[in-house]
Write an enzyme that holds these catalytic residues in place. Structure first.
Site, PDB file in Angstrom:
ATOM      1  N   LYS A  53      33.677  41.393  32.430  1.00  8.63           N
ATOM      2  CA  LYS A  53      33.523  40.499  33.252  1.00  8.63           C
ATOM      3  C   LYS A  53      31.920  40.978  33.973  1.00  8.63           C
ATOM      4  O   LYS A  53      31.393  39.895  34.031  1.00  8.63           O
ATOM      5  CB  LYS A  53      34.504  40.081  34.299  1.00  8.63           C
ATOM      6  CG  LYS A  53      35.815  39.323  33.772  1.00  8.63           C
ATOM      7  CD  LYS A  53      36.745  39.184  34.764  1.00  8.63           C
ATOM      8  CE  LYS A  53      37.947  38.721  33.943  1.00  8.63           C
ATOM      9  NZ  LYS A  53      39.184  39.004  34.419  1.00  8.63           N
ATOM     10  N   GLN A  97      41.453  40.614  40.225  1.00  7.15           N
ATOM     11  CA  GLN A  97      42.105  41.195  38.685  1.00  7.15           C
ATOM     12  C   GLN A  97      43.606  41.242  38.917  1.00  7.15           C
ATOM     13  O   GLN A  97      44.203  41.841  39.793  1.00  7.15           O
ATOM     14  CB  GLN A  97      41.299  42.162  38.116  1.00  7.15           C
ATOM     15  CG  GLN A  97      41.737  42.449  36.743  1.00  7.15           C
ATOM     16  CD  GLN A  97      41.364  41.460  35.855  1.00  7.15           C
ATOM     17  OE1 GLN A  97      40.468  40.767  35.921  1.00  7.15           O
ATOM     18  NE2 GLN A  97      42.130  41.272  34.544  1.00  7.15           N
ATOM     19  N   ASP A 120      38.793  31.710  38.991  1.00  9.77           N
ATOM     20  CA  ASP A 120      39.748  32.040  37.988  1.00  9.77           C
ATOM     21  C   ASP A 120      40.502  30.537  37.841  1.00  9.77           C
ATOM     22  O   ASP A 120      41.485  30.207  36.772  1.00  9.77           O
ATOM     23  CB  ASP A 120      40.711  32.754  38.588  1.00  9.77           C
ATOM     24  CG  ASP A 120      40.760  33.989  37.727  1.00  9.77           C
ATOM     25  OD1 ASP A 120      40.456  34.081  36.604  1.00  9.77           O
ATOM     26  OD2 ASP A 120      41.070  35.126  38.638  1.00  9.77           O
TER      27      ASP A 120
HETATM   28  N1  GUN Z   1      44.808  39.418  34.311  1.00 10.30           N
HETATM   29  C1  GUN Z   1      44.581  38.990  32.962  1.00 10.30           C
HETATM   30  N2  GUN Z   1      44.121  37.890  32.646  1.00 10.30           N
HETATM   31  C2  GUN Z   1      43.299  37.391  33.964  1.00 10.30           C
HETATM   32  C3  GUN Z   1      42.425  36.308  34.374  1.00 10.30           C
HETATM   33  O1  GUN Z   1      42.174  35.689  33.578  1.00 10.30           O
HETATM   34  N3  GUN Z   1      42.154  36.658  35.764  1.00 10.30           N
HETATM   35  C4  GUN Z   1      42.751  37.327  36.560  1.00 10.30           C
HETATM   36  N4  GUN Z   1      42.099  37.303  37.794  1.00 10.30           N
HETATM   37  N5  GUN Z   1      43.250  38.365  36.188  1.00 10.30           N
HETATM   38  C5  GUN Z   1      43.713  38.599  34.852  1.00 10.30           C
END
Ligand code: GUN
Length: 281
Positions: A53, A97, A120
């Site tokens: 990311k 996350q 998100d």
């Molecule tokens: N953990 C696995 N996929 C995601 C996601 O798309 N966003 C977040 N914040 N955590 C994750």
């Protein structure tokens, strides 16, 4: 043999479009997006996602701030950090996350993020806005699936769309997005009677069931479009999805591979949300 929907290529196209948009934002002297990424603990898979990311932010030219918190971080400490970032004018998007350690209430964390920074799309305000067609952040994986379909020339309007899985992050928002595109949507789950029969009606089958290679050709109508949201590591170290690819591709007209299908789209759509954050509200 099915046409392969190349998520790597399509996600790259989207990131390049966003990169050009950010260059425009900078040249006009407008506010540059900045994503705050919080990771609690050091789950190896999360570390890889978080690093990807941050790299994507760098690629498209937006700012990122990284917070790597130790496993023992208390819920209050995390909530305080979110409050600080909510009040930080430089930060336009906040992402915690998941999963967070067990002593932290995930729902509480998601609800604490300012909906205006919820890139998100997990906050109940974002989910509610999606449901009633108001502006808000779209959950990244389902939004990525819609882009894969559109950019592969797959018509959604009027099609029988079957979604297997009803999670808050994928199945439910996926169903609403397909409905918004005028698909006729059926949601399947563990209590669905005769799953195979329902799946065989699908023109577009989206599989987010969480079981490796469960959906083979016997679930798929000839010529259907098959989107595999699952990702699992097999004993031999290779990755596979919820769909048995070798079998399914003989029936499908279009299919996403794993890896290189839906996966790369999630980050591309996160970046899209980050760029939109400055102008959405
Ligand atoms: N953990 C696995 N996929 C995601 C996601 O798309 N966003 C977040 N914040 N955590 C994750």
């Amino acid at each position: 043999m099915a046409n392969i929907i190349d998520g790597k290529k399509i996600s790259q196209e989207i990131k390049d479009e966003l990169k050009a948009e950010v260059e425009g934002i900078k040249s006009r002297g407008e506010k540059v997006p900045c994503l705050a990424v919080i990771q609690v603990g050091n789950d190896p898979a999360s570390t890889v996602y978080v690093s990807n990311k941050k790299k994507a932010c760098e690629y498209i030219g937006i700012g990122s701030k990284s917070f790597e918190l130790k496993e023992e971080t208390t819920q209050d400490e995390l909530l305080n950090l979110i409050d600080d970032l909510n009040n930080d004018d430089e930060v336009t998007g906040i992402l915690v996350q998941l999963p967070v350690p067990k002593h932290i209430d995930e729902d509480l964390i998601i609800r604490r993020i300012d909906p205006k920074k919820d890139v998100d799309g997990f906050h109940p305000m974002s989910v509610g806005a999606l449901l009633i067609g108001e502006k808000g952040f779209l959950s990244c994986t389902p939004a990525g699936v819609i882009q894969l379909l559109k950019r592969s020339g797959v018509e959604i309007a009027g099609k029988d769309c079957v979604v297997i899985g009803r999670s808050n992050i994928v199945g439910k928002p996926m169903s609403v997005l397909l409905l918004r595109e005028n698909g006729t949507v059926t949601i399947c789950h563990s209590k669905t009677k005769d799953l195979k029969e329902v799946c065989k009606r699908a023109d577009i089958l989206v599989v987010a069931i969480g079981k490796p290679k469960m959906i083979d050709a016997s679930y798929i109508k000839e010529g259907a479009v098959v989107i595999d949201v699952g990702i699992h590591r097999m004993e031999n170290g290779k990755l596979c999805g919820d769909v048995d690819y070798e079998s399914a591709e003989k029936q499908a007209s279009f299919i996403t591979p794993v890896p290189g299908g839906v996966g790369p789209m999630t980050i591309a759509m996160l970046m899209k949300n980050c760029v939109e954050a400055t102008k959405l509200f």
